[in-house]
Design an enzyme around this catalytic site. Structure first.
Site, PDB file in Angstrom:
ATOM      1  CB  CYS A 173      -0.985   0.001   1.156  1.00  0.00           C
ATOM      2  SG  CYS A 173      -0.238  -0.047   2.788  1.00  0.00           S
ATOM      3  CG  ASP A 368      -8.372   2.421   0.684  1.00  0.00           C
ATOM      4  OD1 ASP A 368      -7.206   1.998   0.801  1.00  0.00           O
ATOM      5  OD2 ASP A 368      -9.330   1.962   1.324  1.00  0.00           O
ATOM      6  CG  HIS A 370      -5.554  -0.769   1.822  1.00  0.00           C
ATOM      7  ND1 HIS A 370      -5.449   0.582   2.078  1.00  0.00           N
ATOM      8  CD2 HIS A 370      -4.524  -1.358   2.466  1.00  0.00           C
ATOM      9  CE1 HIS A 370      -4.402   0.797   2.854  1.00  0.00           C
ATOM     10  NE2 HIS A 370      -3.822  -0.363   3.110  1.00  0.00           N
TER      11      HIS A 370
END
EC number: 3.4.22.-
Length: 477
Positions: A173, A368, A370
């Site tokens: 990430c 994000d 993820h």
């Protein structure tokens, strides 16, 4: 980084994978999504967890090696899969809640202005024409946000180096966050800050060329493969998580390598990269120092002595507290998004990196990394390629006070005048920081009679705030 199942909500960031296709036809979400999701979403997002660790996957492997049909195709085994996925989903949901907090999406009812990478969206509250204006402002903000480039976990790419890793799920990430910041710098340089993605028109070749540079293959200049290779000396390795400072230094190395190994015609990254830190090894306490002489040297080296000032990317790795960001620094962090040169923040919660691109009051909007998506091959010659997995329509935000103190700021300066403007703004910001500057600006280095390096501030204000009185919350990078 642990893969986060049920990541906030079923994501609206689309994927090219049929099994993970997300809704991209709807406008950017402005309402809170439900905290729950159906079993299908759970299975999709938890597939890597189930595939790698569940007893069902082991059963499948044993059946395959024994020459029998995989037992997981039977009805009873699918029941086991559903139960296993549900258990995994619940566990990871609890992990996600601990790490990132409960789901927070959309825009609050506040009429406070929103800053998105140097662009202000003023929302007024009123009737008739003012409400219509507010609607147009929000629509413009949504379009701007959804035009930013998103990089997420990918699976199914070629192995990284000599390893067997074909996915960066659970650990990549921070690398993906860094890719987003660099991709945004290239987007601003080649297409300008006002560029917006329009689904109704053929994709711009320059835009596709940028995405191609970040493909998940060694042939792509800024792939996760090449970033890890360039950052080996800073601790980057497939399967390992690193912090913002190491990632910043790795990008500096990768950009330098790209310049050295390619001719002018084929250079992928036509801008200088400069790391702002307290010392060359990043291990000096106190606020980092941006020395104008050092930046000038970086630009001269990049342009190989030419008089024209090249575009430059400034990266400022910081540690602003112990367990979380010290509240004294939050006003300054918010103010950096008002800079026209702003590229946002690499940061997030402890162990969960995100790319923070905007602020409203005390919360930060972010992209994000993820979500797990299948690899997509983008070529600039193919204008019909589906690039929806590189964009997101769901607005997520995090309270700035809950950020991990280890983070990095990014700024892009197009030319010398732009850099000068940045220095003026940064100096003023330091002067208004009440003794807690994020970083200071100096004109040059000098040495005292004892041979100890000192700094000569570009302004009186900078000199006054560079002392040690308020450095107790800083950590060694």
């Amino acid at each position: 980084m642990k893969a986060i199942c049920d990541r906030f909500v079923p994501s609206k960031c689309s994927s090219s994978s049929t099994s993970e296709k997300r809704d991209i036809s709807s406008p950017t979400s402005l309402v809170s999504d439900s905290a729950s999701s159906d079993n299908k979403s759970n299975l999709t997002l938890c597939s890597d967890v189930v595939a790698s660790s569940s007893p069902v996957s082991q059963l499948c492997r044993e059946a395959s090696t024994s020459g029998h049909n995989p037992v997981c195709t039977t009805h009873s085994s699918w029941t086991v899969i559903l139960k296993t996925a549900s258990m995994a989903s619940g566990a990871i949901r609890r992990f996600q809640d601990r790490v990132l907090g409960p789901s927070r999406t959309g825009i609050s009812s506040s009429t406070s202005e929103i800053w998105l990478l140097g662009v202000c969206y003023k929302i007024s509250e009123g009737e008739s024409s003012e409400e219509a204006d507010a609607g147009r402002v929000l629509a413009a903000f949504r379009q701007d946000f959804s035009s930013l480039i998103l990089m997420t976990y990918r699976r199914g790419f070629e192995p990284i180096g000599d390893t067997t890793y074909t996915s960066d799920v659970n650990w990549g990430c921070m690398l993906r966050s860094g890719q987003m910041l660099f991709a945004q710098a290239l987007l601003f340089q080649r297409l300008g800050r006002s560029w917006r993605k329009k689904d109704s028109e053929p994709a711009d070749e320059k835009y596709l060329e940028i995405l191609e540079l970040f493909g998940d293959t060694e042939a792509s200049a800024f792939s996760i493969h090449n970033l890890i290779l360039a950052g080996e000396s800073y601790g980057l390795a497939a399967g390992s998580w690193v912090g913002p400072y190491a990632v910043c230094r790795s990008w500096e190395s990768l950009a330098r390598k790209n310049k050295e190994e390619t001719d002018d015609k084929h250079k992928s990254f036509s801008m200088a990269v400069h790391i702002v830190s307290g010392s060359e090894d990043g291990e000096r306490g106190g606020a980092p120092i941006l020395c104008i002489e050092d930046v000038t040297k970086t630009c001269l080296e990049f342009s190989e002595g030419e008089t024209e000032w090249p575009p430059i990317l400034l990266l400022v790795p910081l540690v602003l507290g112990l367990d979380r960001v010290n509240p004294r620094y939050i006003p300054s962090l918010i103010a950096t998004f008002t800079f026209p040169q702003s590229l946002g923040i690499l940061g997030g919660k402890p162990g969960a990196s995100t790319y923070i691109v905007g602020v409203q009051e005390d919360k930060g909007f972010y992209l994000d990394p993820h979500d797990v998506q299948q690899v997509v091959t983008v070529k600039k010659e193919n204008q019909d390629v589906d690039t929806s997995s590189y964009h997101c329509n769901t607005l997520r935000y995090v309270p700035l006070e809950s950020l991990d103190p280890s983070l990095a700021l990014g700024f892009y300066c197009q030319h010398k005048d732009d850099f000068d403007d940045f220095c003026i703004r940064a100096t003023k910001l330091a002067g208004d920081s009440n003794g807690a500057p994020l970083f200071t600006v100096t004109q040059s280095h000098r040495r005292n009679d004892c041979g100890i390096a000192e700094t000569s501030s570009s302004t009186e204000t900078s000199t006054e705030i560079s002392g040690e009185e308020h450095e107790d919350d800083w950590q060694l990078l």
